[in-house]
Scaffold this active site. Structure first.
Site, PDB file in Angstrom:
ATOM      1  N   GLU A 150       0.815  -1.210   0.000  1.00 53.73           N
ATOM      2  CA  GLU A 150       0.000   0.000   0.000  1.00 53.73           C
ATOM      3  C   GLU A 150       0.848   1.260   0.000  1.00 53.73           C
ATOM      4  O   GLU A 150       0.369   2.337  -0.257  1.00 53.73           O
ATOM      5  CB  GLU A 150      -0.939   0.008   1.210  1.00 53.73           C
TER       6      GLU A 150
HETATM    7  O1  LIG Z   1      -8.988   5.964  -3.562  1.00 50.82           O
HETATM    8  C1  LIG Z   1      -9.089   6.301  -2.369  1.00 50.82           C
HETATM    9  C2  LIG Z   1      -8.990   5.377  -1.325  1.00 50.82           C
HETATM   10  C3  LIG Z   1      -9.102   5.833  -0.006  1.00 50.82           C
HETATM   11  N1  LIG Z   1      -9.316   7.135   0.253  1.00 50.82           N
HETATM   12  C4  LIG Z   1      -9.445   7.605   1.651  1.00 50.82           C
HETATM   13  O2  LIG Z   1      -8.826   6.661   2.536  1.00 50.82           O
HETATM   14  C5  LIG Z   1      -9.499   6.665   3.773  1.00 50.82           C
HETATM   15  C6  LIG Z   1     -10.052   5.309   4.113  1.00 50.82           C
HETATM   16  O3  LIG Z   1      -9.130   4.329   3.957  1.00 50.82           O
HETATM   17  P1  LIG Z   1      -9.529   2.839   3.535  1.00 50.82           P
HETATM   18  O4  LIG Z   1     -11.003   2.614   3.470  1.00 50.82           O
HETATM   19  O5  LIG Z   1      -8.778   2.546   2.268  1.00 50.82           O
HETATM   20  O6  LIG Z   1      -8.986   2.053   4.779  1.00 50.82           O
HETATM   21  P2  LIG Z   1      -7.826   0.956   4.851  1.00 50.82           P
HETATM   22  O7  LIG Z   1      -8.438  -0.311   4.380  1.00 50.82           O
HETATM   23  O8  LIG Z   1      -6.722   1.441   3.957  1.00 50.82           O
HETATM   24  O9  LIG Z   1      -7.438   0.947   6.307  1.00 50.82           O
HETATM   25  C7  LIG Z   1     -10.627   7.635   3.621  1.00 50.82           C
HETATM   26  O10 LIG Z   1     -10.158   8.880   4.055  1.00 50.82           O
HETATM   27  C8  LIG Z   1     -10.869   7.676   2.139  1.00 50.82           C
HETATM   28  O11 LIG Z   1     -11.504   8.847   1.785  1.00 50.82           O
HETATM   29  C9  LIG Z   1      -9.397   8.033  -0.773  1.00 50.82           C
HETATM   30  O12 LIG Z   1      -9.552   9.225  -0.547  1.00 50.82           O
HETATM   31  N2  LIG Z   1      -9.280   7.610  -2.070  1.00 50.82           N
HETATM   32 CA   LIG Z   2      -6.527   2.366   1.860  1.00 54.64          CA
END
Ligand SMILES: O=c1ccn([C@@H]2O[C@H](COP(=O)(O)OP(=O)(O)O)[C@@H](O)[C@H]2O)c(=O)[nH]1
Ligand SMILES: [Ca+2]
Length: 394
Positions: A150
């Site tokens: 990531e």
């Molecule tokens: O293409 C994307 C992917 C994620 N986010 C932001 O990333 C955060 C959430 O992360 P995610 O759901 O990806 O959680 P993870 O699984 O990475 O912990 C929020 O602020 C989303 O708005 C974004 O702005 N654009």
């Molecule tokens: Ca993410």
């Protein structure tokens, strides 16, 4: 193509050139199944000649909420949300290229927090949706990603060496170390090597599971990894005094509220949040003064509090988050039209940057949603890699 076949290229603008428009255009479909939402990225690449790397020509992006983990007990419904996004790709990719266009879904932190059984059931349903589509379904097309992928790197200006991404469940840091010293004092699994222009580079990249913004809320409340949550009330000085509410995350219902009688405000909140981050993260010395790109929830919370403009993004110092955290936490009743977690979120971001990663008050953060008009995301690098490994590009 030999030069003989390509002589006519110079008479056509690039998008009309028959060669460019057909043989050299590739598509790749990458799903980012995050903890708070599922997103589709449909990338178009153009390879102008076999000896050059393919160039990114465009992207179609769409997202849905909630994320797959919210369908822990209804995997078919989860897969349905993926299918609706995949239908966009059927519209976007020309039919003659469907069979040559790979489709991949990579789940991030959210699914890693579910039980193995529930996670696998979801992935299986998604795999079926892919199999029923006209696209190329590579082996391992649906999987839970190792956190280190990531991380992403940007090199827009010389002094910006790395990126910070704050998700819901996990957070990532990535940069290209400049000093031998950093490589020496970094745990081995924080470093990955990659090849470029016949040189080997070492990249510092790490994903901290449980340190995303929403996981941090639970940790601050003392509700992360707690066995029996039923009926238990989790309280924090980071929440409005009179607040009592419910919150669903990762398929579990939590009851939480403010410190009715006790203290509230920035000071006690910072101490609470500190327990979550202090001493838990690796602090590479060389990043203290470097500037970083910051994405995701760093961006969203800065927008929510008018630190930056939603369209433009902007440059902030670490201390701007602290100033805003104080402003919000010490006037909680006035801010309660927004999320009740705003104080906790801003305080966590401040503590994560200062005490977690060890940044200075004046470290610069470049908050960006898009670089060169493309949504910044680990998905671009992953798609590029996918097309190369399948031999679709060279
Ligand atoms: O293409 C994307 C992917 C994620 N986010 C932001 O990333 C955060 C959430 O992360 P995610 O759901 O990806 O959680 P993870 O699984 O990475 O912990 C929020 O602020 C989303 O708005 C974004 O702005 N654009
Ligand atoms: Ca993410």
């Amino acid at each position: 193509h030999s030069n003989r076949e390509m002589w006519f290229k110079h008479f056509f603008p690039p998008n009309v050139c028959p060669i460019d428009a057909k043989a050299n255009t590739f598509y790749g479909i990458m799903f980012d199944a995050g903890s708070t939402g599922t997103r589709i990225h449909i990338y178009t690449f153009v390879q102008k000649s076999p000896e050059n790397l393919p160039e990114l020509e465009g992207e179609i992006f769409e997202s849905v909420k909630p994320g797959l983990s919210a369908y822990a007990d209804q995997p078919e419904k989860g897969a349905e949300s993926v299918k609706r996004l995949l239908d966009m790709a059927i519209e976007a990719v020309p039919p003659h290229l469907w069979k040559k266009t790979p489709v991949v879904l990579k789940a991030t932190a959210g699914l890693r927090l579910l039980s193995e059984e529930k996670a696998q059931a979801l992935l299986l349903e998604v795999r079926e949706v892919f199999e029923e589509s006209p696209f190329l379904v590579p082996e391992d097309s649906v999987s839970i990603m190792d956190g280190s992928y990531e991380g992403q790197l940007s090199g827009q200006n010389q002094h910006t060496v790395g990126t910070l991404d704050l998700g819901g469940a996990s957070t990532q840091i990535t940069f290209l170390p400049r000093f031998e010293e950093t490589l020496k004092e970094t745990p081995g699994d924080f470093l990955t090597s990659f090849e470029m222009f016949n040189s080997t580079y070492k990249l510092y990249t790490h994903s901290y599971l449980g340190f995303g913004l929403k996981a941090a809320r639970l940790a601050t409340l003392g509700a992360l990894n707690v066995e029996a949550v039923d009926g238990q009330m989790f309280r924090s000085s980071c929440l409005p005094k009179q607040l009592e509410a419910e919150w669903h995350f990762g398929g579990v219902k939590y009851q939480y509220g403010g410190n009715k009688e006790g203290e509230t405000g920035f000071k006690p909140c910072y101490l609470e949040v500190l327990k979550v981050v202090k001493g838990k993260l690796h602090q590479p010395d060389e990043i203290r003064g470097s500037s970083f790109y910051a994405f995701s929830y760093y961006y969203d919370r800065a927008v929510d509090t008018n630190l930056i403009d939603y369209e433009q993004g902007g440059v902030l110092e670490v201390k701007d988050f602290e100033r805003k955290a104080k402003e919000v936490c010490d006037n909680m009743e006035r801010y309660n039209s927004a999320s009740p977690f705003l104080c906790m979120d801003l305080t966590y971001i401040t503590a994560l940057l200062k005490e977690g990663f060890g940044f200075r008050d004046n470290t610069l953060l470049q908050l960006t949603k898009k670089v060169n008009n493309i949504e910044t995301s680990w998905t671009l690098g992953a798609t590029f890699h996918l097309l190369q490994s399948l031999g679709i590009t060279h």
